[in-house]
Design a protein around this motif. Sequence first.
Motif, PDB file in Angstrom:
ATOM      1  N   ARG A 192      58.841  55.240  58.543  1.00  0.00           N
ATOM      2  CA  ARG A 192      59.926  56.076  58.583  1.00  0.00           C
ATOM      3  C   ARG A 192      59.531  57.309  59.562  1.00  0.00           C
ATOM      4  NH1 ARG A 192      64.840  55.151  56.688  1.00  0.00           N
ATOM      5  NH2 ARG A 192      63.932  54.292  54.553  1.00  0.00           N
ATOM      6  N   ALA A 193      58.317  57.859  59.396  1.00  0.00           N
ATOM      7  CA  ALA A 193      58.075  58.888  59.945  1.00  0.00           C
ATOM      8  C   ALA A 193      58.182  58.638  61.603  1.00  0.00           C
ATOM      9  CB  ALA A 193      56.468  59.216  60.116  1.00  0.00           C
ATOM     10  N   TYR A 194      57.785  57.620  62.032  1.00  0.00           N
ATOM     11  CA  TYR A 194      58.036  56.984  63.397  1.00  0.00           C
ATOM     12  C   TYR A 194      59.386  56.715  64.022  1.00  0.00           C
ATOM     13  CZ  TYR A 194      53.206  56.913  65.018  1.00  0.00           C
ATOM     14  OH  TYR A 194      52.136  57.151  65.464  1.00  0.00           O
ATOM     15  N   GLY A 195      60.721  57.034  63.068  1.00  0.00           N
ATOM     16  CA  GLY A 195      61.916  56.913  63.357  1.00  0.00           C
ATOM     17  C   GLY A 195      62.497  55.399  62.903  1.00  0.00           C
ATOM     18  N   ALA A 196      61.677  54.765  62.267  1.00  0.00           N
ATOM     19  CA  ALA A 196      62.573  53.478  61.920  1.00  0.00           C
ATOM     20  C   ALA A 196      63.826  53.685  60.764  1.00  0.00           C
ATOM     21  CB  ALA A 196      61.479  52.599  61.076  1.00  0.00           C
ATOM     22  N   ARG A 197      65.034  52.938  61.212  1.00  0.00           N
ATOM     23  CA  ARG A 197      66.041  53.250  60.492  1.00  0.00           C
ATOM     24  C   ARG A 197      66.213  52.479  59.330  1.00  0.00           C
ATOM     25  NH1 ARG A 197      70.925  49.737  61.973  1.00  0.00           N
ATOM     26  NH2 ARG A 197      69.784  48.782  63.794  1.00  0.00           N
ATOM     27  N   GLU A 198      65.735  51.155  59.345  1.00  0.00           N
ATOM     28  CA  GLU A 198      65.783  50.319  58.147  1.00  0.00           C
ATOM     29  C   GLU A 198      64.542  49.569  57.777  1.00  0.00           C
ATOM     30  OE1 GLU A 198      68.984  47.418  58.578  1.00  0.00           O
ATOM     31  OE2 GLU A 198      68.528  46.674  56.719  1.00  0.00           O
ATOM     32  N   ILE A 199      63.929  49.771  56.443  1.00  0.00           N
ATOM     33  CA  ILE A 199      62.633  49.548  56.259  1.00  0.00           C
ATOM     34  C   ILE A 199      62.750  48.424  55.103  1.00  0.00           C
ATOM     35  CG2 ILE A 199      60.468  50.058  55.277  1.00  0.00           C
ATOM     36  CD1 ILE A 199      60.881  52.753  56.976  1.00  0.00           C
ATOM     37  N   ILE A 200      62.755  47.136  55.243  1.00  0.00           N
ATOM     38  CA  ILE A 200      63.059  46.339  54.017  1.00  0.00           C
ATOM     39  C   ILE A 200      61.491  45.762  53.750  1.00  0.00           C
ATOM     40  CG2 ILE A 200      63.837  43.937  53.580  1.00  0.00           C
ATOM     41  CD1 ILE A 200      65.481  44.398  56.337  1.00  0.00           C
ATOM     42  N   VAL A 201      61.256  45.925  52.397  1.00  0.00           N
ATOM     43  CA  VAL A 201      59.923  45.669  51.794  1.00  0.00           C
ATOM     44  C   VAL A 201      59.963  44.620  50.648  1.00  0.00           C
ATOM     45  CG1 VAL A 201      58.031  46.682  50.601  1.00  0.00           C
ATOM     46  CG2 VAL A 201      59.191  48.093  52.347  1.00  0.00           C
ATOM     47  N   SER A 202      59.079  43.569  50.837  1.00  0.00           N
ATOM     48  CA  SER A 202      58.997  42.547  49.922  1.00  0.00           C
ATOM     49  C   SER A 202      57.856  42.609  48.917  1.00  0.00           C
ATOM     50  CB  SER A 202      59.302  41.022  50.273  1.00  0.00           C
ATOM     51  OG  SER A 202      57.939  40.772  50.912  1.00  0.00           O
ATOM     52  N   ASP A 203      57.561  42.300  47.708  1.00  0.00           N
ATOM     53  CA  ASP A 203      56.405  42.442  46.863  1.00  0.00           C
ATOM     54  C   ASP A 203      56.817  41.355  45.709  1.00  0.00           C
ATOM     55  OD1 ASP A 203      53.541  44.100  46.581  1.00  0.00           O
ATOM     56  OD2 ASP A 203      54.290  42.787  45.227  1.00  0.00           O
ATOM     57  N   VAL A 204      55.954  40.482  45.306  1.00  0.00           N
ATOM     58  CA  VAL A 204      56.013  39.847  44.028  1.00  0.00           C
ATOM     59  C   VAL A 204      56.153  40.499  42.844  1.00  0.00           C
ATOM     60  CG1 VAL A 204      55.109  37.542  45.038  1.00  0.00           C
ATOM     61  CG2 VAL A 204      53.732  39.062  43.959  1.00  0.00           C
ATOM     62  N   SER A 205      55.561  41.738  42.996  1.00  0.00           N
ATOM     63  CA  SER A 205      55.575  42.529  41.867  1.00  0.00           C
ATOM     64  C   SER A 205      56.968  43.552  41.607  1.00  0.00           C
ATOM     65  CB  SER A 205      54.228  43.453  41.609  1.00  0.00           C
ATOM     66  OG  SER A 205      54.388  44.572  41.204  1.00  0.00           O
ATOM     67  N   ALA A 206      57.384  43.614  40.510  1.00  0.00           N
ATOM     68  CA  ALA A 206      58.521  44.378  40.347  1.00  0.00           C
ATOM     69  C   ALA A 206      58.251  45.877  40.289  1.00  0.00           C
ATOM     70  CB  ALA A 206      59.372  44.128  38.920  1.00  0.00           C
ATOM     71  N   ALA A 207      57.085  46.369  40.001  1.00  0.00           N
ATOM     72  CA  ALA A 207      56.522  47.645  39.757  1.00  0.00           C
ATOM     73  C   ALA A 207      56.303  47.953  41.238  1.00  0.00           C
ATOM     74  CB  ALA A 207      55.383  47.685  38.881  1.00  0.00           C
ATOM     75  N   ARG A 208      55.914  47.126  42.132  1.00  0.00           N
ATOM     76  CA  ARG A 208      55.416  47.384  43.370  1.00  0.00           C
ATOM     77  C   ARG A 208      56.556  47.713  44.070  1.00  0.00           C
ATOM     78  NH1 ARG A 208      49.466  46.583  44.849  1.00  0.00           N
ATOM     79  NH2 ARG A 208      48.696  48.115  43.350  1.00  0.00           N
ATOM     80  N   ARG A 209      57.646  46.786  43.834  1.00  0.00           N
ATOM     81  CA  ARG A 209      58.915  46.765  44.577  1.00  0.00           C
ATOM     82  C   ARG A 209      59.535  48.237  44.249  1.00  0.00           C
ATOM     83  NH1 ARG A 209      59.683  41.518  42.863  1.00  0.00           N
ATOM     84  NH2 ARG A 209      61.231  42.320  41.443  1.00  0.00           N
TER      85      ARG A 209
END
Length: 343
Positions: A192-209
């Motif tokens: 985000r700090a480097y200017g990314a416009r879209e950051i999609i994150v996956s995790d098997v853990s709901a808490a981590r998501r």
Amino acid sequence: MTVLPEHMTASVLKGVREMAVEQRPLPVPERDEVLVRVSSVGVCGSDVHFWAEGSLGDWVVDAPLVLGHESSGTIVAVGADVSPSRIGSRVSIEPQHPDPTSSESMAGHYNLDPGMRFFATPGVDGAFAEFVTIQSHFAWDVPDTISDDAAALMEPLSVAVATIRKAGITVGSRVLITGAGPIGVVIAQTARAYGAREIIVSDVSAARRQQAMTFGASETIDPMVTDIASLGLDVDAFIDASGAAAAVQSGIHAVRPGGRVVLVGMGAPTVSIPVPLIQNRELIVTGVFRYANTWPTAIELVASGRVDLDALVTGHFGIDQVEAALASTTEPGVLKSIVNPGR
Ligand SMILES: NC(=O)c1ccc[n+]([C@@H]2O[C@H](COP(=O)([O-])OP(=O)(O)OC[C@H]3O[C@@H](n4cnc5c(N)ncnc54)[C@H](O)[C@@H]3O)[C@@H](O)[C@H]2O)c1
């Protein structure tokens, strides 16, 4: 002038799941080193592996070892070649000691020096102790606006900076990150700090998501429900911060032609990858092994408020509670546990 003690308290790994608090002689800085009174030390997954299993990859703990390599503190003494003006400086420790004459160091990537001595790896004690020594140029001054905890967490942020550079993230980039542990969420913030416009994150853990959404993710995916490979995400870069074979295999399918794949997570020793797809899309696939030349950037990211490392911290422990700090990392909601040796 501060009078230093002759001995210090250190937490020592003596065997699998066996920690002992010991008194050790105060380390003496070499000519080019400084002595640091340790303030904060982050618990890393590698510390947990050494404690719980006695090994990590090819490293096997075969002698007592002080763990901890994400650390900060205050310089209290200097070696003969270091200016005494550094005494009193608050510093973040870059926990490595490469051979500056190795061909890797000469080429600028000193992290790849095969003779590297790195904190908290077998044969080299780390920072779960009241004092450590480090070469003076790897004790990085931090401004007073940066907390002790954040100064310690420049280390995982440096992994993120190295990763973002390799991934070529820039203004407008679209990125997929698999794994939302401390490393994944710091990478998300840094992207985000480097200017990314879209950051999609996956995790098997709901808490981590859920946590990922507070650290810069634009959206999250549950890979147990959604097949990432079939989504046609067409991201500029895919970064694996899980070490899970399934995440690596599905993530590669999400990258646009000419995009980059950066493998940060360390897990499965071998993963089969779709070679024709990598060829047809001319994907650049690379690994990351720690960092080189990242601390000034990391300090600036935090000092400028673009990355918040304090928000990662979910618990504090004393030097006599290192075992509890290590065990805490598997508890729900825990992201980063910190040991404060002077507490
Ligand atoms: N390359 C390097 O220099 C470097 C440096 C530091 C850490 N690491 C590695 O980075 C990884 C992340 O570190 P961490 O401290 O955040 O670890 P972590 O174990 O806290 O986080 C990993 C996350 O991946 C998630 N995960 C597991 N399977 C998944 C899947 N199939 N898809 C998506 N997510 C999945 C887990 O739920 C977890 O939240 C570790 O493997 C660590 O060893 C590498």
